[in-house]
Design a protein around this motif. Structure first.
Motif, PDB file in Angstrom:
ATOM      1  N   ALA A   1       0.819  -1.217   0.000  1.00 21.43           N
ATOM      2  CA  ALA A   1       0.000   0.000   0.000  1.00 21.43           C
ATOM      3  C   ALA A   1       0.849   1.261   0.000  1.00 21.43           C
ATOM      4  O   ALA A   1       0.320   2.370  -0.182  1.00 21.43           O
ATOM      5  N   ASN A   2       2.167   1.105   0.190  1.00 15.99           N
ATOM      6  CA  ASN A   2       3.052   2.269   0.280  1.00 15.99           C
ATOM      7  C   ASN A   2       4.282   2.116  -0.616  1.00 15.99           C
ATOM      8  O   ASN A   2       5.425   2.200  -0.134  1.00 15.99           O
TER       9      ASN A   2
ATOM     10  N   THR B   1      -5.439  -6.491  -6.916  1.00 14.48           N
ATOM     11  CA  THR B   1      -5.857  -5.486  -5.938  1.00 14.48           C
ATOM     12  C   THR B   1      -4.693  -4.848  -5.196  1.00 14.48           C
ATOM     13  O   THR B   1      -4.809  -3.725  -4.690  1.00 14.48           O
ATOM     14  N   ARG B   2      -3.565  -5.555  -5.110  1.00 17.77           N
ATOM     15  CA  ARG B   2      -2.419  -5.018  -4.373  1.00 17.77           C
ATOM     16  C   ARG B   2      -1.249  -4.664  -5.288  1.00 17.77           C
ATOM     17  O   ARG B   2      -0.185  -4.295  -4.777  1.00 17.77           O
ATOM     18  N   ASP B   3      -1.443  -4.764  -6.597  1.00 20.34           N
ATOM     19  CA  ASP B   3      -0.313  -4.581  -7.517  1.00 20.34           C
ATOM     20  C   ASP B   3       0.846  -5.471  -7.076  1.00 20.34           C
ATOM     21  O   ASP B   3       1.960  -5.001  -6.825  1.00 20.34           O
TER      22      ASP B   3
ATOM     23  N   VAL C   1       9.537  -0.881 -10.440  1.00 27.80           N
ATOM     24  CA  VAL C   1       9.742  -2.298 -10.699  1.00 27.80           C
ATOM     25  C   VAL C   1      11.181  -2.614 -10.267  1.00 27.80           C
ATOM     26  O   VAL C   1      12.087  -1.842 -10.559  1.00 27.80           O
ATOM     27  N   PRO C   2      11.443  -3.711  -9.533  1.00 27.07           N
ATOM     28  CA  PRO C   2      10.541  -4.802  -9.248  1.00 27.07           C
ATOM     29  C   PRO C   2       9.409  -4.420  -8.323  1.00 27.07           C
ATOM     30  O   PRO C   2       9.477  -3.385  -7.644  1.00 27.07           O
ATOM     31  N   THR C   3       8.391  -5.240  -8.300  1.00 34.22           N
ATOM     32  CA  THR C   3       7.150  -4.910  -7.632  1.00 34.22           C
ATOM     33  C   THR C   3       6.857  -5.848  -6.488  1.00 34.22           C
ATOM     34  O   THR C   3       7.429  -6.912  -6.386  1.00 34.22           O
ATOM     35  N   PRO C   4       5.917  -5.465  -5.636  1.00 29.78           N
ATOM     36  CA  PRO C   4       5.544  -6.308  -4.497  1.00 29.78           C
ATOM     37  C   PRO C   4       4.900  -7.595  -4.910  1.00 29.78           C
ATOM     38  O   PRO C   4       4.631  -8.409  -4.088  1.00 29.78           O
TER      39      PRO C   4
END
Length: 321
Positions: free
Chosen positions: A168-169, A236-238, A318-321
């Motif tokens: 979320a951050n 929903t959370r990317d 990127v990289p992403t969660p």
């Protein structure tokens, strides 16, 4: 008194309930306590889990060779091939880095506030996995086998809470910081989610008198749930990493079913008398499970590509969660 003597199913179950109820207090401790103390407790929780995982005697052996949870001869339809468990290596090595690197960060660093917020559920998850190590043992029979399912599910649940905080951050950390602190957590969350379903199916399959029909439907529903959850969390959370781990797990389940079907076919060629699939526990639904898990793995792979692409297009890191 030895640790084995303390490993009493009701006591472990009560410990899990107490640990779950303690999350608010653990989270408050992580946010408000001195930074040095929080780092030490975080490291110790990881160490407890690492030592617990290293203790022999768990039921992991049932998932290899000709064990009751094995891909080739087992009863459960959620029996991933052995190669999939190699993911524990990156998880534990990555988390070793993530719990030691903070000792080189000053409390004034902007990322510390975010780390503190994730540490409460992360510490709790490490302790829940330690309780899973205690419960996933042959002495837990009958309904007590579901204690291990509960502990591993609680591990995934609390890792999900930590995952939700940092996803979320995304603007509060760099790519390097993501790799150091949050990528291992994302991998751990994805794998324990899948492993919880593996554990559930194993517990169902090993119940006395469990029918092949019940085992089949629990297996099919588990794969469908994993497929949907992987895509949902990613969108929903990317969080394409989560879907990537689910894809990895589902490909492993498909490979396990492929191995089982091949073994059955080979037995038939060798002249061994086989009953119809529906009369053989472990074979009923195996073909459908192979199709479902393969499709689920592919869909989650597509979700990884789609979410990564949309994040890149919107100039997210990127990289992403």
């Amino acid at each position: 008194m030895s640790l084995a003597a303390l490993n009493y199913p009701p006591l472990v179950a009560l410990s899990g309930l107490g640990l779950g109820a303690s999350l608010p207090a653990i989270s408050q401790f992580a946010i408000t306590s001195p930074w040095t103390t929080v780092r030490i407790v975080n490291l110790v929780s990881y160490g407890i889990n690492l030592v617990s995982v290293g203790r022999p005697g768990r039921m992991d052996g049932q998932a290899v060779d000709d064990g009751e949870l094995a891909p080739r001869t087992g009863k459960t339809l959620v029996a991933p091939s052995g190669w999939s468990f190699a993911i524990w290596g990156p998880i534990f090595l990555g988390e070793l880095v993530s719990v030691t690197a903070p000792f080189f960060i000053k409390e004034s660093d902007p990322i510390v506030e975010l780390l503190r917020k994730t540490y409460g559920p992360f510490i709790t998850a490490q302790l829940f996995q330690s309780l899973w190590c205690a419960a996933f043992r042959p002495k837990y029979k009958g309904s007590a086998m579901f204690i291990s399912t509960g502990m591993l599910s609680a591990t995934a649940f609390h890792l999900s809470k930590a995952h939700a905080i940092f996803t979320a951050n995304p603007l509060l950390y760099s790519n390097l910081q993501y790799g150091l602190f949050f990528l291992p957590m994302a991998l751990h969350f994805g794998w324990t989610t899948a492993a919880s379903l593996v554990n559930l199916n194993g517990s169902v399959a090993l119940q006395k008198g469990a029918s092949s029909t019940i085992i089949k439907y629990v297996g099919h529903l588990s794969v469908l749930a994993a497929t949907v959850l992987g895509i949902y969390i990613a969108k929903t959370r990317d969080a394409p990493v989560f879907a990537g781990v689910i894809s990895w797990a589902l490909f492993a389940v498909a490979d396990g079913m492929k191995t089982r079907l091949a073994a059955a076919a080979a037995a038939a060629i060798d002249g061994k008398k086989l009953k119809k699939d529906k009369d053989v526990i472990g074979l009923e639904g195996a073909k459908t499970q192979y199709i479902l898990s393969t499709a689920g793995a592919m869909l989650n792979g597509l979700a990884v590509a789609f979410v990564t692409g949309t994040m890149s297009a919107s100039s997210k890191s990127v990289p992403t969660p």
